[in-house]
Scaffold this active site. Structure first.
Site, PDB file in Angstrom:
ATOM      1  N   ASP A  43      50.939  18.215  60.691  1.00 31.20           N
ATOM      2  CA  ASP A  43      52.177  17.433  60.597  1.00 31.20           C
ATOM      3  C   ASP A  43      51.910  15.989  61.024  1.00 31.20           C
ATOM      4  OD1 ASP A  43      51.980  17.829  63.322  1.00 31.20           O
ATOM      5  OD2 ASP A  43      53.972  18.695  63.573  1.00 31.20           O
ATOM      6  N   SER A  44      50.665  15.709  61.452  1.00 31.40           N
ATOM      7  CA  SER A  44      50.231  14.321  61.656  1.00 31.40           C
ATOM      8  C   SER A  44      50.411  13.516  60.381  1.00 31.40           C
ATOM      9  CB  SER A  44      48.769  14.270  62.105  1.00 31.40           C
ATOM     10  OG  SER A  44      47.942  14.991  61.211  1.00 31.40           O
ATOM     11  N   ASP A  82      50.559  23.334  58.938  1.00 27.05           N
ATOM     12  CA  ASP A  82      51.164  23.124  60.257  1.00 27.05           C
ATOM     13  C   ASP A  82      52.673  23.345  60.136  1.00 27.05           C
ATOM     14  OD1 ASP A  82      51.010  22.424  62.894  1.00 27.05           O
ATOM     15  OD2 ASP A  82      50.535  20.311  62.546  1.00 27.05           O
ATOM     16  N   LYS A 112      49.720  27.046  61.434  1.00 31.45           N
ATOM     17  CA  LYS A 112      49.487  26.648  62.825  1.00 31.45           C
ATOM     18  C   LYS A 112      50.836  26.519  63.525  1.00 31.45           C
ATOM     19  CE  LYS A 112      48.125  22.364  64.219  1.00 31.45           C
ATOM     20  NZ  LYS A 112      49.231  21.962  65.124  1.00 31.45           N
ATOM     21  N   GLU A 114      52.579  25.332  67.242  1.00 31.31           N
ATOM     22  CA  GLU A 114      52.435  24.711  68.557  1.00 31.31           C
ATOM     23  C   GLU A 114      53.132  25.573  69.620  1.00 31.31           C
ATOM     24  OE1 GLU A 114      53.590  20.607  68.874  1.00 31.31           O
ATOM     25  OE2 GLU A 114      52.309  19.988  67.206  1.00 31.31           O
ATOM     26  N   GLU A 181      44.347  20.695  72.683  1.00 37.21           N
ATOM     27  CA  GLU A 181      44.469  19.242  72.510  1.00 37.21           C
ATOM     28  C   GLU A 181      44.613  18.524  73.851  1.00 37.21           C
ATOM     29  OE1 GLU A 181      47.072  17.905  69.395  1.00 37.21           O
ATOM     30  OE2 GLU A 181      46.964  15.816  70.068  1.00 37.21           O
TER      31      GLU A 181
HETATM   32  O1  KIV Z   1      48.978  17.539  63.102  1.00 37.21           O
HETATM   33  C1  KIV Z   1      47.756  17.554  63.285  1.00 37.21           C
HETATM   34  O2  KIV Z   1      46.967  16.917  62.566  1.00 37.21           O
HETATM   35  C2  KIV Z   1      47.253  18.359  64.388  1.00 37.21           C
HETATM   36  C3  KIV Z   1      45.801  18.291  64.753  1.00 37.21           C
HETATM   37  C4  KIV Z   1      45.366  16.966  65.167  1.00 37.21           C
HETATM   38  C5  KIV Z   1      45.397  19.355  65.682  1.00 37.21           C
HETATM   39  O3  KIV Z   1      48.011  19.060  64.992  1.00 37.21           O
END
Ligand code: KIV
Length: 263
Positions: A43-44, A82, A112, A114, A181
């Protein structure tokens, strides 16, 4: 050979695991071309390609759109989607449904999530329903408002104990790997040694079983200062801007298109 979550698990203790983010078919095919076994549609993408200040505004629709593009660009790497903020926090039911959409509609191989102990019920439900889960603890950017900023986690012994408990709980719930992280390297190593699943570090030291970086950070796409844990393997921003400026100059001078580009 297509990577699976089960095969990734077997890499622990055999070799270190490189993971990279990607956000579209082009970047995903480059990651796949480098034989990187796991590609994370993080989600980055909210900050790296959509222009948001944080990851919090990223929506399911945006994540599905980009994950589908990444799946189309990849032949071998495991594609992990994510789960964005508020796509799973409200209820287990909602988390299951949204994770299912990543698999059914966007071709993801895993999701993924969190969070540690607080997410174990959801992780168990996903795994029971055939959806592999990558956990994520330490600095979890979706909790940035509660954490009060992008800060190194686990610096006190109490916080370190909590992170160790979170890691054990996520493994116990059935995750196939765990992102650590921003935490002291000693803690990253202690957690990695305590778990049987691979840990993937980002700012968690060399003792992790693998490392993950953000595509645009690694290649130096941005001129903004990067976090300490980033290593730039190329500095593409000035090269790209130089090429674009050369194009502009040639259009303006009439040098482009030349005879070679003309029918
Ligand atoms: O959103 C993302 O790219 C991440 C990674 C940096 C682990 O969560």
């Amino acid at each position: 050979m297509k990577w699976t979550a089960a095969k990734i698990k077997t890499l622990k203790g055999e070799r270190k695991i490189a993971v990279l983010t990607a956000y579209d078919a082009l970047t995903a095919s480059l990651v796949d071309g480098a034989e990187i076994p796991m590609v994370l549609v993080g989600d980055s993408l909210g900050m790296t390609v959509l222009g948001y200040e944080t990851t919090l505004p990223v929506s399911m629709d945006e994540m599905l759109h980009h994950t589908a593009a990444v799946s189309r660009g990849v032949e071998h790497a495991l594609v992990i989607a994510d789960m964005p903020f508020m796509s799973f926090q409200p209820s287990i039911e909602m988390g299951l449904q949204n994770a299912g959409r990543f698999i059914k509609e966007a071709g993801a191989d895993a999701v993924k999530i969190e969070g540690g102990t607080v997410r174990t019920e959801l992780i168990e439900a996903l795994v029971d329903n055939g959806i592999p889960v990558l956990g994520h603890i330490g600095l979890t950017p979706q909790s940035i408002k509660a954490m009060g900023g992008y800060k190194v986690q686990g610096k006190t012994s109490e916080q370190a104990r909590q992170l160790m408990d979170d890691a054990m709980a996520v493994e116990q719930a059935g995750a196939f790997a765990l992102v650590l992280e921003c935490m002291p390297a000693e803690l990253g190593e202690m957690i990695s040694n305590a778990l049987t699943i691979p840990t993937i570090g980002i700012g968690a030291g060399a003792g992790c079983d693998g490392q993950v970086l953000v595509f645009t950070d690694l290649l130096g796409f941005s001129t903004k200062p990067a976090p300490k844990f980033v290593k730039k393997y190329a500095d593409l921003n000035p090269l790209i801007v130089e090429a674009l400026a050369a194009y502009k100059a040639e259009v303006e001078s009439g040098a482009f298109p030349a005879d070679e580009q003309t029918y």
